[in-house]
Enzyme design. Sequence first.
Site, PDB file in Angstrom:
ATOM      1  N   GLN A  48       0.827  -1.221   0.000  1.00 38.63           N
ATOM      2  CA  GLN A  48       0.000   0.000   0.000  1.00 38.63           C
ATOM      3  C   GLN A  48       0.858   1.268   0.000  1.00 38.63           C
ATOM      4  O   GLN A  48       0.342   2.363  -0.199  1.00 38.63           O
ATOM      5  CB  GLN A  48      -0.923   0.024   1.226  1.00 38.63           C
ATOM      6  CG  GLN A  48      -2.050  -0.995   1.147  1.00 38.63           C
ATOM      7  CD  GLN A  48      -2.977  -0.852   2.333  1.00 38.63           C
ATOM      8  OE1 GLN A  48      -2.717  -1.393   3.395  1.00 38.63           O
ATOM      9  NE2 GLN A  48      -4.055  -0.101   2.159  1.00 38.63           N
ATOM     10  N   HIS A 132      -7.326  -9.111   6.249  1.00 41.38           N
ATOM     11  CA  HIS A 132      -7.424  -8.024   5.253  1.00 41.38           C
ATOM     12  C   HIS A 132      -6.026  -7.648   4.748  1.00 41.38           C
ATOM     13  O   HIS A 132      -5.814  -7.506   3.541  1.00 41.38           O
ATOM     14  CB  HIS A 132      -8.124  -6.827   5.916  1.00 41.38           C
ATOM     15  CG  HIS A 132      -8.212  -5.587   5.083  1.00 41.38           C
ATOM     16  ND1 HIS A 132      -9.398  -5.057   4.641  1.00 41.38           N
ATOM     17  CD2 HIS A 132      -7.240  -4.752   4.611  1.00 41.38           C
ATOM     18  CE1 HIS A 132      -9.157  -3.968   3.927  1.00 41.38           C
ATOM     19  NE2 HIS A 132      -7.849  -3.755   3.902  1.00 41.38           N
ATOM     20  N   GLU A 133      -5.070  -7.517   5.677  1.00 39.23           N
ATOM     21  CA  GLU A 133      -3.710  -7.109   5.290  1.00 39.23           C
ATOM     22  C   GLU A 133      -2.991  -8.220   4.515  1.00 39.23           C
ATOM     23  O   GLU A 133      -2.262  -7.953   3.569  1.00 39.23           O
ATOM     24  CB  GLU A 133      -2.890  -6.697   6.517  1.00 39.23           C
ATOM     25  CG  GLU A 133      -3.468  -5.535   7.320  1.00 39.23           C
ATOM     26  CD  GLU A 133      -3.833  -4.312   6.493  1.00 39.23           C
ATOM     27  OE1 GLU A 133      -3.197  -4.079   5.443  1.00 39.23           O
ATOM     28  OE2 GLU A 133      -4.785  -3.611   6.877  1.00 39.23           O
ATOM     29  N   HIS A 136      -3.914  -8.127   0.992  1.00 44.53           N
ATOM     30  CA  HIS A 136      -3.164  -7.113   0.237  1.00 44.53           C
ATOM     31  C   HIS A 136      -1.885  -7.701  -0.347  1.00 44.53           C
ATOM     32  O   HIS A 136      -1.537  -7.431  -1.496  1.00 44.53           O
ATOM     33  CB  HIS A 136      -2.779  -5.938   1.144  1.00 44.53           C
ATOM     34  CG  HIS A 136      -3.809  -4.869   1.238  1.00 44.53           C
ATOM     35  ND1 HIS A 136      -4.270  -4.181   0.140  1.00 44.53           N
ATOM     36  CD2 HIS A 136      -4.480  -4.353   2.304  1.00 44.53           C
ATOM     37  CE1 HIS A 136      -5.180  -3.292   0.528  1.00 44.53           C
ATOM     38  NE2 HIS A 136      -5.326  -3.373   1.838  1.00 44.53           N
TER      39      HIS A 136
HETATM   40 ZN    ZN Z   1      -6.631  -2.308   2.977  1.00 41.31          ZN
END
Ligand code: ZN
Length: 192
Positions: A48, A132-133, A136
Amino acid sequence: MQIVSYPHPTLRHKSLPVKRVNAELRELVSNMFDVMYEARGVGLAANQVDLPIRLFVVNLEAKAGEGEEFVFINPVISRPKGLEEKEEGCLSLPDLYGPVKRPKQIRVNAYGIDGQEIQADLSGLFARVVQHELDHLDGVLFVDRMSETNKLEIFDALDEFETEFASQRDAGGVPGDKEIAQRRVVWEQKYC
Ligand code: ZN
Protein backbone atom coordinates in the site's frame (compact mmCIF):
# COMPACT_ATOMS: atom_id res chain seq x y z
CA MET A 1 6.27 7.53 1.67
CA GLN A 2 2.67 7.75 0.53
CA ILE A 3 -0.32 5.44 0.53
CA VAL A 4 -1.25 4.47 -3.02
CA SER A 5 -4.92 4.37 -3.99
CA TYR A 6 -6.92 1.92 -6.06
CA PRO A 7 -6.30 1.09 -8.91
CA HIS A 8 -2.52 1.55 -8.43
CA PRO A 9 -0.91 -1.57 -10.00
CA THR A 10 1.21 -2.43 -6.94
CA LEU A 11 -2.04 -3.14 -5.07
CA ARG A 12 -2.58 -6.03 -7.51
CA HIS A 13 0.99 -7.33 -7.28
CA LYS A 14 1.69 -10.52 -5.32
CA SER A 15 4.39 -9.53 -2.83
CA LEU A 16 7.49 -11.69 -2.43
CA PRO A 17 8.80 -13.05 0.90
CA VAL A 18 11.29 -10.92 2.79
CA LYS A 19 14.73 -12.54 3.01
CA ARG A 20 16.66 -9.87 4.90
CA VAL A 21 15.93 -7.16 7.42
CA ASN A 22 18.34 -4.25 7.73
CA ALA A 23 18.38 -0.76 9.26
CA GLU A 24 16.75 0.72 6.15
CA LEU A 25 13.86 -1.75 6.31
CA ARG A 26 13.36 -1.01 10.03
CA GLU A 27 13.19 2.67 9.12
CA LEU A 28 10.68 1.95 6.33
CA VAL A 29 8.51 -0.01 8.77
CA SER A 30 8.68 2.87 11.25
CA ASN A 31 7.58 5.24 8.45
CA MET A 32 4.72 2.86 7.62
CA PHE A 33 3.39 3.26 11.17
CA ASP A 34 3.60 7.08 10.83
CA VAL A 35 1.76 7.02 7.51
CA MET A 36 -0.87 4.64 8.94
CA TYR A 37 -1.48 6.85 12.01
CA GLU A 38 -1.77 9.92 9.83
CA ALA A 39 -4.53 8.16 7.86
CA ARG A 40 -6.07 6.82 11.13
CA GLY A 41 -5.76 3.23 10.00
CA VAL A 42 -5.41 0.07 12.10
CA GLY A 43 -3.36 -1.84 9.51
CA LEU A 44 -1.15 -1.11 6.52
CA ALA A 45 0.44 -3.55 4.07
CA ALA A 46 3.81 -2.74 2.48
CA ASN A 47 2.39 -2.78 -1.05
CA GLN A 48 0.00 0.00 0.00
CA VAL A 49 3.07 2.24 0.12
CA ASP A 50 4.40 0.72 -3.13
CA LEU A 51 6.82 -1.72 -1.42
CA PRO A 52 6.28 -5.17 -2.99
CA ILE A 53 7.43 -7.22 0.02
CA ARG A 54 5.53 -9.54 2.36
CA LEU A 55 5.01 -7.54 5.50
CA PHE A 56 2.31 -5.46 7.14
CA VAL A 57 1.92 -3.41 10.31
CA VAL A 58 -1.00 -3.32 12.76
CA ASN A 59 -2.02 -1.17 15.71
CA LEU A 60 -5.66 -1.67 16.64
CA GLU A 61 -5.72 1.69 18.46
CA ALA A 62 -4.69 3.54 15.25
CA LYS A 63 -2.72 6.08 17.33
CA ALA A 64 0.97 6.62 18.03
CA GLY A 65 1.84 5.95 21.66
CA GLU A 66 -1.38 4.00 22.25
CA GLY A 67 -2.11 0.31 21.90
CA GLU A 68 0.54 -2.13 20.69
CA GLU A 69 2.49 -2.05 17.44
CA PHE A 70 2.82 -5.31 15.53
CA VAL A 71 4.93 -6.07 12.46
CA PHE A 72 4.12 -9.28 10.58
CA ILE A 73 6.80 -10.43 8.14
CA ASN A 74 6.07 -13.36 5.78
CA PRO A 75 2.75 -14.09 7.50
CA VAL A 76 0.87 -17.38 7.04
CA ILE A 77 -2.71 -17.99 8.16
CA SER A 78 -4.09 -21.37 9.25
CA ARG A 79 -6.90 -22.97 11.28
CA PRO A 80 -9.76 -20.72 10.14
CA LYS A 81 -12.88 -21.13 12.30
CA GLY A 82 -16.39 -19.73 12.00
CA LEU A 83 -17.62 -17.07 9.63
CA GLU A 84 -18.62 -13.49 10.32
CA GLU A 85 -19.75 -10.58 8.15
CA LYS A 86 -18.50 -7.11 9.10
CA GLU A 87 -18.05 -3.76 7.43
CA GLU A 88 -14.54 -3.09 6.17
CA GLY A 89 -12.71 -0.12 4.78
CA CYS A 90 -9.23 0.36 3.33
CA LEU A 91 -6.68 3.18 3.31
CA SER A 92 -6.21 2.55 -0.44
CA LEU A 93 -9.96 3.04 -1.02
CA PRO A 94 -10.65 6.05 1.25
CA ASP A 95 -14.23 6.55 2.47
CA LEU A 96 -15.49 3.36 0.86
CA TYR A 97 -16.99 0.68 3.12
CA GLY A 98 -18.70 -2.62 2.56
CA PRO A 99 -19.59 -5.93 4.22
CA VAL A 100 -17.08 -8.79 3.96
CA LYS A 101 -17.46 -12.36 5.23
CA ARG A 102 -14.34 -13.84 6.81
CA PRO A 103 -13.42 -16.55 9.30
CA LYS A 104 -13.97 -15.32 12.88
CA GLN A 105 -10.86 -16.91 14.21
CA ILE A 106 -7.46 -17.71 12.70
CA ARG A 107 -3.93 -18.65 13.62
CA VAL A 108 -1.15 -16.49 12.21
CA ASN A 109 2.52 -17.40 12.00
CA ALA A 110 5.03 -14.74 11.02
CA TYR A 111 8.32 -13.10 11.93
CA GLY A 112 8.67 -9.85 13.81
CA ILE A 113 11.00 -7.03 12.82
CA ASP A 114 13.71 -8.42 15.16
CA GLY A 115 13.48 -11.87 13.60
CA GLN A 116 11.47 -13.39 16.45
CA GLU A 117 8.85 -15.99 15.51
CA ILE A 118 5.28 -14.96 16.04
CA GLN A 119 2.40 -17.41 16.53
CA ALA A 120 -0.96 -16.12 17.65
CA ASP A 121 -4.55 -17.33 17.70
CA LEU A 122 -6.63 -14.30 16.86
CA SER A 123 -10.32 -13.44 16.85
CA GLY A 124 -12.50 -10.35 16.48
CA LEU A 125 -11.06 -7.20 14.95
CA PHE A 126 -7.45 -8.40 15.15
CA ALA A 127 -8.28 -11.54 13.12
CA ARG A 128 -10.12 -9.47 10.53
CA VAL A 129 -7.34 -6.90 10.16
CA VAL A 130 -4.68 -9.61 9.74
CA GLN A 131 -6.77 -11.34 7.04
CA HIS A 132 -7.42 -8.02 5.25
CA GLU A 133 -3.71 -7.11 5.29
CA LEU A 134 -2.57 -10.57 4.22
CA ASP A 135 -4.98 -10.31 1.28
CA HIS A 136 -3.16 -7.11 0.24
CA LEU A 137 0.12 -9.04 0.01
CA ASP A 138 -1.57 -11.38 -2.48
CA GLY A 139 -2.99 -8.48 -4.50
CA VAL A 140 -6.52 -8.96 -3.14
CA LEU A 141 -8.72 -6.06 -1.99
CA PHE A 142 -11.71 -6.26 0.36
CA VAL A 143 -14.03 -5.22 -2.46
CA ASP A 144 -13.06 -8.46 -4.29
CA ARG A 145 -14.54 -10.41 -1.37
CA MET A 146 -17.86 -8.60 -1.31
CA SER A 147 -20.98 -10.37 -2.58
CA GLU A 148 -22.04 -9.66 -6.16
CA THR A 149 -25.09 -7.77 -4.86
CA ASN A 150 -23.03 -5.55 -2.56
CA LYS A 151 -20.48 -5.00 -5.32
CA LEU A 152 -23.19 -3.39 -7.44
CA GLU A 153 -23.58 -0.71 -4.77
CA ILE A 154 -19.92 0.32 -4.92
CA PHE A 155 -19.54 0.09 -8.70
CA ASP A 156 -19.83 3.88 -9.17
CA ALA A 157 -17.41 4.59 -6.33
CA LEU A 158 -14.78 2.27 -7.86
CA ASP A 159 -15.36 3.92 -11.21
CA GLU A 160 -14.64 7.31 -9.59
CA PHE A 161 -11.38 6.01 -8.10
CA GLU A 162 -10.37 4.79 -11.56
CA THR A 163 -11.19 8.13 -13.19
CA GLU A 164 -9.30 10.02 -10.47
CA PHE A 165 -6.25 7.75 -10.86
CA ALA A 166 -6.27 8.22 -14.64
CA SER A 167 -6.42 12.01 -14.29
CA GLN A 168 -3.56 11.99 -11.73
CA ARG A 169 -1.57 10.02 -14.25
CA ASP A 170 -2.38 12.43 -17.05
CA ALA A 171 -1.20 15.26 -14.80
CA GLY A 172 2.11 13.42 -14.24
CA GLY A 173 1.38 12.72 -10.55
CA VAL A 174 1.61 8.93 -10.97
CA PRO A 175 4.29 7.14 -13.04
CA GLY A 176 3.38 4.71 -15.80
CA ASP A 177 2.97 0.95 -15.19
CA LYS A 178 6.41 0.22 -16.62
CA GLU A 179 8.20 2.62 -14.30
CA ILE A 180 6.23 1.34 -11.28
CA ALA A 181 7.16 -2.25 -12.23
CA GLN A 182 10.83 -1.31 -12.53
CA ARG A 183 10.77 0.27 -9.05
CA ARG A 184 9.23 -2.90 -7.64
CA VAL A 185 12.04 -4.99 -9.10
CA VAL A 186 14.62 -2.79 -7.36
CA TRP A 187 12.92 -3.37 -3.97
CA GLU A 188 12.56 -7.09 -4.65
CA GLN A 189 16.25 -7.41 -5.52
CA LYS A 190 17.10 -5.68 -2.26
CA TYR A 191 14.88 -7.57 0.17
CA CYS A 192 13.51 -10.73 -1.46
ZN1 ZN B 1 -6.63 -2.31 2.98
